[in-house]
Write an enzyme that holds these catalytic residues in place. Sequence first.
Site, PDB file in Angstrom:
ATOM      1  N   HIS A 176      -3.802 -16.898  -6.260  1.00  0.00           N
ATOM      2  CA  HIS A 176      -4.781 -16.261  -5.378  1.00  0.00           C
ATOM      3  C   HIS A 176      -6.029 -17.106  -5.132  1.00  0.00           C
ATOM      4  O   HIS A 176      -6.909 -16.691  -4.400  1.00  0.00           O
ATOM      5  CB  HIS A 176      -5.195 -14.929  -6.005  1.00  0.00           C
ATOM      6  CG  HIS A 176      -5.902 -15.130  -7.314  1.00  0.00           C
ATOM      7  ND1 HIS A 176      -5.281 -15.667  -8.428  1.00  0.00           N
ATOM      8  CD2 HIS A 176      -7.178 -14.927  -7.679  1.00  0.00           C
ATOM      9  CE1 HIS A 176      -6.153 -15.768  -9.414  1.00  0.00           C
ATOM     10  NE2 HIS A 176      -7.318 -15.320  -8.988  1.00  0.00           N
ATOM     11  N   ASP A 177      -6.124 -18.268  -5.782  1.00  0.00           N
ATOM     12  CA  ASP A 177      -7.324 -19.097  -5.658  1.00  0.00           C
ATOM     13  C   ASP A 177      -7.165 -20.295  -4.724  1.00  0.00           C
ATOM     14  O   ASP A 177      -8.091 -21.100  -4.612  1.00  0.00           O
ATOM     15  CB  ASP A 177      -7.759 -19.606  -7.039  1.00  0.00           C
ATOM     16  CG  ASP A 177      -8.402 -18.516  -7.873  1.00  0.00           C
ATOM     17  OD1 ASP A 177      -8.956 -17.560  -7.289  1.00  0.00           O
ATOM     18  OD2 ASP A 177      -8.348 -18.612  -9.115  1.00  0.00           O
ATOM     19  N   ASP A 227      -4.698  -9.513 -16.449  1.00  0.00           N
ATOM     20  CA  ASP A 227      -5.734 -10.525 -16.347  1.00  0.00           C
ATOM     21  C   ASP A 227      -6.865 -10.093 -17.280  1.00  0.00           C
ATOM     22  O   ASP A 227      -7.320  -8.954 -17.214  1.00  0.00           O
ATOM     23  CB  ASP A 227      -6.240 -10.587 -14.900  1.00  0.00           C
ATOM     24  CG  ASP A 227      -6.481 -12.002 -14.436  1.00  0.00           C
ATOM     25  OD1 ASP A 227      -7.209 -12.726 -15.137  1.00  0.00           O
ATOM     26  OD2 ASP A 227      -5.943 -12.376 -13.370  1.00  0.00           O
ATOM     27  N   ASP A 259       0.840  -1.200   0.000  1.00  0.00           N
ATOM     28  CA  ASP A 259       0.000   0.000   0.000  1.00  0.00           C
ATOM     29  C   ASP A 259       0.875   1.250   0.000  1.00  0.00           C
ATOM     30  O   ASP A 259       1.611   1.500   0.945  1.00  0.00           O
ATOM     31  CB  ASP A 259      -0.905  -0.032   1.243  1.00  0.00           C
ATOM     32  CG  ASP A 259      -1.769   1.209   1.367  1.00  0.00           C
ATOM     33  OD1 ASP A 259      -1.910   1.946   0.360  1.00  0.00           O
ATOM     34  OD2 ASP A 259      -2.299   1.458   2.464  1.00  0.00           O
ATOM     35  N   GLU A 300      -6.494 -19.920 -18.246  1.00  0.00           N
ATOM     36  CA  GLU A 300      -6.873 -20.629 -17.020  1.00  0.00           C
ATOM     37  C   GLU A 300      -7.878 -21.686 -17.435  1.00  0.00           C
ATOM     38  O   GLU A 300      -8.900 -21.370 -18.047  1.00  0.00           O
ATOM     39  CB  GLU A 300      -7.505 -19.690 -16.003  1.00  0.00           C
ATOM     40  CG  GLU A 300      -7.753 -20.412 -14.693  1.00  0.00           C
ATOM     41  CD  GLU A 300      -8.810 -19.768 -13.807  1.00  0.00           C
ATOM     42  OE1 GLU A 300      -8.808 -20.028 -12.603  1.00  0.00           O
ATOM     43  OE2 GLU A 300      -9.663 -19.023 -14.323  1.00  0.00           O
ATOM     44  N   ASN A 304      -0.272   4.522  -0.354  1.00  0.00           N
ATOM     45  CA  ASN A 304      -0.845   5.788   0.135  1.00  0.00           C
ATOM     46  C   ASN A 304      -1.550   5.677   1.481  1.00  0.00           C
ATOM     47  O   ASN A 304      -2.263   6.585   1.899  1.00  0.00           O
ATOM     48  CB  ASN A 304      -1.800   6.383  -0.912  1.00  0.00           C
ATOM     49  CG  ASN A 304      -3.070   5.558  -1.057  1.00  0.00           C
ATOM     50  OD1 ASN A 304      -3.130   4.419  -0.583  1.00  0.00           O
ATOM     51  ND2 ASN A 304      -4.082   6.120  -1.694  1.00  0.00           N
ATOM     52  N   ASP A 333      -8.855 -15.432 -17.793  1.00  0.00           N
ATOM     53  CA  ASP A 333      -9.662 -16.010 -16.719  1.00  0.00           C
ATOM     54  C   ASP A 333     -10.747 -16.956 -17.239  1.00  0.00           C
ATOM     55  O   ASP A 333     -11.509 -16.582 -18.137  1.00  0.00           O
ATOM     56  CB  ASP A 333     -10.317 -14.832 -15.980  1.00  0.00           C
ATOM     57  CG  ASP A 333     -10.978 -15.221 -14.685  1.00  0.00           C
ATOM     58  OD1 ASP A 333     -10.264 -15.549 -13.735  1.00  0.00           O
ATOM     59  OD2 ASP A 333     -12.216 -15.200 -14.633  1.00  0.00           O
ATOM     60  N   ASP A 348      -1.643  -0.974  -3.846  1.00  0.00           N
ATOM     61  CA  ASP A 348      -1.840  -0.159  -5.045  1.00  0.00           C
ATOM     62  C   ASP A 348      -0.575  -0.128  -5.893  1.00  0.00           C
ATOM     63  O   ASP A 348       0.444  -0.725  -5.529  1.00  0.00           O
ATOM     64  CB  ASP A 348      -2.271   1.269  -4.659  1.00  0.00           C
ATOM     65  CG  ASP A 348      -1.334   1.872  -3.623  1.00  0.00           C
ATOM     66  OD1 ASP A 348      -0.096   1.789  -3.830  1.00  0.00           O
ATOM     67  OD2 ASP A 348      -1.816   2.400  -2.595  1.00  0.00           O
ATOM     68  N   ASP A 365      -4.096   3.881   2.634  1.00  0.00           N
ATOM     69  CA  ASP A 365      -5.538   3.675   2.840  1.00  0.00           C
ATOM     70  C   ASP A 365      -5.874   2.207   3.157  1.00  0.00           C
ATOM     71  O   ASP A 365      -7.050   1.846   3.225  1.00  0.00           O
ATOM     72  CB  ASP A 365      -6.346   4.157   1.626  1.00  0.00           C
ATOM     73  CG  ASP A 365      -6.074   3.328   0.378  1.00  0.00           C
ATOM     74  OD1 ASP A 365      -5.184   2.447   0.420  1.00  0.00           O
ATOM     75  OD2 ASP A 365      -6.751   3.555  -0.643  1.00  0.00           O
TER      76      ASP A 365
HETATM   77  C1  GLC Z   1     -10.981 -17.424 -11.864  1.00  0.00           C
HETATM   78  C2  GLC Z   1     -10.186 -16.524 -10.958  1.00  0.00           C
HETATM   79  C3  GLC Z   1     -10.892 -16.423  -9.646  1.00  0.00           C
HETATM   80  C4  GLC Z   1     -12.252 -15.827  -9.891  1.00  0.00           C
HETATM   81  C5  GLC Z   1     -13.038 -16.623 -10.923  1.00  0.00           C
HETATM   82  C6  GLC Z   1     -14.207 -15.841 -11.430  1.00  0.00           C
HETATM   83  O1  GLC Z   1     -11.003 -18.729 -11.408  1.00  0.00           O
HETATM   84  O2  GLC Z   1      -8.872 -16.958 -10.832  1.00  0.00           O
HETATM   85  O3  GLC Z   1     -10.186 -15.670  -8.706  1.00  0.00           O
HETATM   86  O4  GLC Z   1     -12.967 -15.763  -8.684  1.00  0.00           O
HETATM   87  O5  GLC Z   1     -12.270 -16.933 -12.043  1.00  0.00           O
HETATM   88  O6  GLC Z   1     -13.761 -14.753 -12.184  1.00  0.00           O
HETATM   89 CA    CA Z   2      -3.582   2.261  -1.229  1.00  0.00          CA
END
Ligand code: GLC
Ligand code: CA
Length: 556
Positions: A327-328, A99, A22, A254, A24, A200, A30, A26
């Site tokens: 992230h999943d 993405d 981060d 993906e 700034n 995605d 970012d 908040d």
């Molecule tokens: C993909 C992304 C995931 C998202 C899903 C719907 O699997 O990696 O994070 O929630 O698609 O967009």
């Molecule tokens: Ca920020």
Amino acid sequence: MKHTRWYKDRVFYQIWPRSFCDGNGDGIGDLWGVLEKLDYLKSLGIGGIWFSPLYPSPNADCGYDIADYMDISAEYGGMEAFEKVLEEAHKRDMKVIMDLVVNHTSDEHEWFQKSRRRIDPYTDYYIWRPAPENGKLPNNWDSHFEGKAWTWDEVRQEYYLHLFAVKQPDLNMDNHFVREEVKRILDFWLSKGVDGFREDVITFISKKEGLPNDPLMPSARGIRYYNHGPHLHEYLQEFKHEVLDNYDCMTIAEAPLVSPEKALEYVDESGTNEFDMMIQFQCMCANCLFLDFIPTPFSLRRLKHAFSNWQKKLNGRAWNLLYLENHDHPRVVSRYGSERFCVKSAKMLCASYMFQQGTPFVYQGQELGMTNWYPESIDAYEDVQTLNQHTDWPEEKRLKLYHRASRDSARTPMQWSAEENAGFTTGTPWLSVNENYTEINAAEQEQDQDSVLNFYRKAIDLRKRLSVVKNGEYREYMKFSGKVYMYTRREGRKTLLVVASYTEKAVKVRPALLTGLPEEFFDAKNCVLTNNSVNANGASFTMRPYEVRVYYSGNV
Ligand code: GLC
Ligand code: CA
């Protein structure tokens, strides 16, 4: 334009912007924060960044619900900050990929707002159906996140399809205006200098005509009718020939539920080559059934089978995308390694995948050995997928499952230092910091030669220096062992061997016997990377808990 496949010589880093840094104060990560950390990424040996969505979004699914494809969210710094990051990344010889989320938009996107009011040309931008006379939904498909895949829209007086959250209506890709929009988006970012896309759930974009009921599947009902749907190749070819081919860019799909055989339909370099790489899910399913929320005991055999199957079947025809985290999914140390042997197992996991053939992706915090997060209450969770799991269960039982399976474990703020909020922000973090930041953080690991961070640096550096990692033939040994993963990479007289233990127990191994490599190969001087403090010597040895050794010789 010539397709140079520059991605084969690089290691990528995935930034999940909300939790990276981060700038700034908040409480939200970012692009100003990213700017401060580009040198950190460079020092790790990173040659490319994948940004999870940076676009304006109401954040029903943390940015995967896009309200405007041609802009950057103000909370991330807007277009100006993005252009600066792009320029600075390129100066450091780091590529940048975005993405691309075009299976669905946010319901707050202007297209949806106009579509629900039947304003042309947007009327058929989404998948609308009138209410059936029998009072049922248009079909029995499930949404991946929230109950059924249909929601009634009061404005239009029709149902719309959403394979994910209610606030993520699916686009109607059969409408050529929608495909024109996709091409405009691709062109917009590529002409700005972006180097490619991670696309995605792109294999979901073409739905079977008539949207039939799914008679069989007990859950994820409908997926057979939209995964690898009827017009998928046709649409991908259109994007490729009309836009992507004009740039020397990289595309990644993906692709849930894809086998290597199926993947080749898209990634074979002498075939359609609609994508350069695929994010497959098999290596994510060694301790669960398809979804992290359906846990099973960890099986090393399953993991090894996934690794080897992809290595072998793509060999000579296509290129692998290597990853252990994104992230999943929860953190890999907690999933496939051991929190008790956190440092050791984080390094072991690193060497397990880093020397396979393909382009490795490192997810933010993975290079520190960050672990799962154990909040005391369900209220701490933010993720829409998590919060919709087993809502009828007692809180305690839910919490236990979320601790194990939630993707929020990978979304807590990056642990930069032992300072307040792990040095992520001077404000209040949008999602709480994992309590273990005082022990696991980048600042301390910078100072420690034996840290996970420095192990990643060495592994990445080694990978870049040894051509065998890019080109060598892959072969697995001890296939049936539930404790050890062993493989070689060979190219002419160059040989690399990885031996990794996935257990707390001591295991005796005899790699010389198995591989036919000479005793001298196992000289301590050839042990080029290890998480073991004792110098390795001898052709058979006992592996300590979560030990890994990488041997290399250019002359066997
Ligand atoms: C993909 C992304 C995931 C998202 C899903 C719907 O699997 O990696 O994070 O929630 O698609 O967009
Ligand atoms: Ca920020």
